[in-house]
Design a protein around this motif. Structure first.
Motif, short mmCIF file in Angstrom:
data_model
loop_
_atom_site.label_atom_id
_atom_site.label_comp_id
_atom_site.label_asym_id
_atom_site.label_seq_id
_atom_site.Cartn_x
_atom_site.Cartn_y
_atom_site.Cartn_z
N TRP A 90 -81.27 67.39 -51.66
CA TRP A 90 -81.39 67.21 -53.10
C TRP A 90 -80.25 67.93 -53.81
CZ3 TRP A 90 -83.94 63.31 -54.41
CH2 TRP A 90 -85.19 62.98 -53.89
N ARG A 99 -80.43 60.80 -50.78
CA ARG A 99 -81.75 60.62 -51.37
C ARG A 99 -82.79 60.33 -50.30
NH1 ARG A 99 -85.33 56.92 -52.80
NH2 ARG A 99 -84.12 55.28 -51.78
N ILE A 143 -84.04 64.72 -60.02
CA ILE A 143 -83.47 65.34 -58.82
C ILE A 143 -83.64 66.86 -58.86
CG2 ILE A 143 -81.34 65.72 -57.52
CD1 ILE A 143 -80.45 62.93 -58.44
N LYS A 200 -87.19 67.64 -57.97
CA LYS A 200 -87.42 67.45 -56.54
C LYS A 200 -86.81 68.61 -55.73
CE LYS A 200 -88.98 64.37 -54.68
NZ LYS A 200 -90.37 64.14 -54.19
N GLU A 201 -85.63 69.05 -56.12
CA GLU A 201 -84.99 70.17 -55.41
C GLU A 201 -85.83 71.44 -55.57
OE1 GLU A 201 -80.66 72.44 -55.19
OE2 GLU A 201 -81.39 71.65 -57.10
#
Length: 227
Positions: free
Chosen positions: A197, A178, A213, A216-217
């Motif tokens: 990620w 992270r 997540i 974010k990826e």
């Protein structure tokens, strides 16, 4: 006068070869007894010295532990951080090479970070990484990375975490993934951030975090395509 039977028995019990060997040994001791005595003296002196050194080392370890015990309260008191730092430096000076000195080095690095002396804390953690704490590399490296991050050096933060992240235990490893993703985004490396990620997704984290997540990826991958 000895009886013939006793002589025969002596001869059987003590063959000529053994008698000859004994005579040679006695003659050797007679000729070189000074050297033999000197050798034995050296051996005994070595053993005595080793015993004294072992006792002295044990005493130093005990004294170092007692000194550390005295500053435990200081370490738990943020208002006395400067005094605790001075006491830790004194332990390092008085008892180098002891387990307590190693413990003091760890506390000293943590304390410097808490005092927001990030440059000094980084140097302290770097020294620990070069010492006998190889099995603690992931933990020490993570602590060191916080020092670099606090100074705004995000690339160096990532460079510190990347060599040890795969050797970290699962809970710590997930946290490192992270943090690597976040600091790589800040360092302007979205492609590398997207990879971490993705690794975090493969570890099946808390379901409540899956959506975050994935977003974010996807955002990091999109930013990488635009570069």
């Amino acid at each position: 006068m000895a009886k013939p039977g006793s002589r025969k028995r002596d001869f059987v019990e003590q063959p000529p070869e053994i008698l000859t060997l004994q005579l040679r040994l006695l003659q050797y001791l007679k000729d070189y007894w000074k050297w033999v005595a000197a050798g034995l003296a050296v051996v005994f002196m070595g053993l005595a010295t080793w015993g004294i050194m072992a006792q002295m080392q044990a005493r130093r370890v005990e004294q170092a532990g007692a000194a550390m015990a005295k500053i435990t309260q200081q370490l738990s008191n943020p208002q006395d951080a400067a005094g605790a730092l001075k006491a830790l430096d004194q332990i390092l000076k008085d008892y180098p090479g002891t387990p307590t000195a190693l413990e003091a080095s760890i506390f000293r690095a943590h304390l410097l970070y808490q005092m927001q002396k990030y440059g000094e804390a980084a140097k302290a953690y770097e020294a620990l990484l070069q010492g006998p704490l190889s099995s603690w590399d992931p933990l020490i490296a993570e602590s060191l990375s916080y020092c670099y991050e606090a100074q705004g050096d995000y690339r160096k933060t990532a460079q510190t975490l990347e060599p040890v992240v795969e050797r970290a235990a699962r809970p710590l490893q997930n946290e490192m993934y992270r943090r690597l993703a976040l600091v790589l985004e800040k360092a302007g490396e979205p492609k590398a951030a997207a990879q971490y990620w993705g690794k975090l997704l493969d570890k099946v984290p808390d379901p409540a975090l899956l959506t975050y997540i994935k977003e974010k990826e996807a955002a990091a991958a999109a930013a990488a395509r635009k570069k």
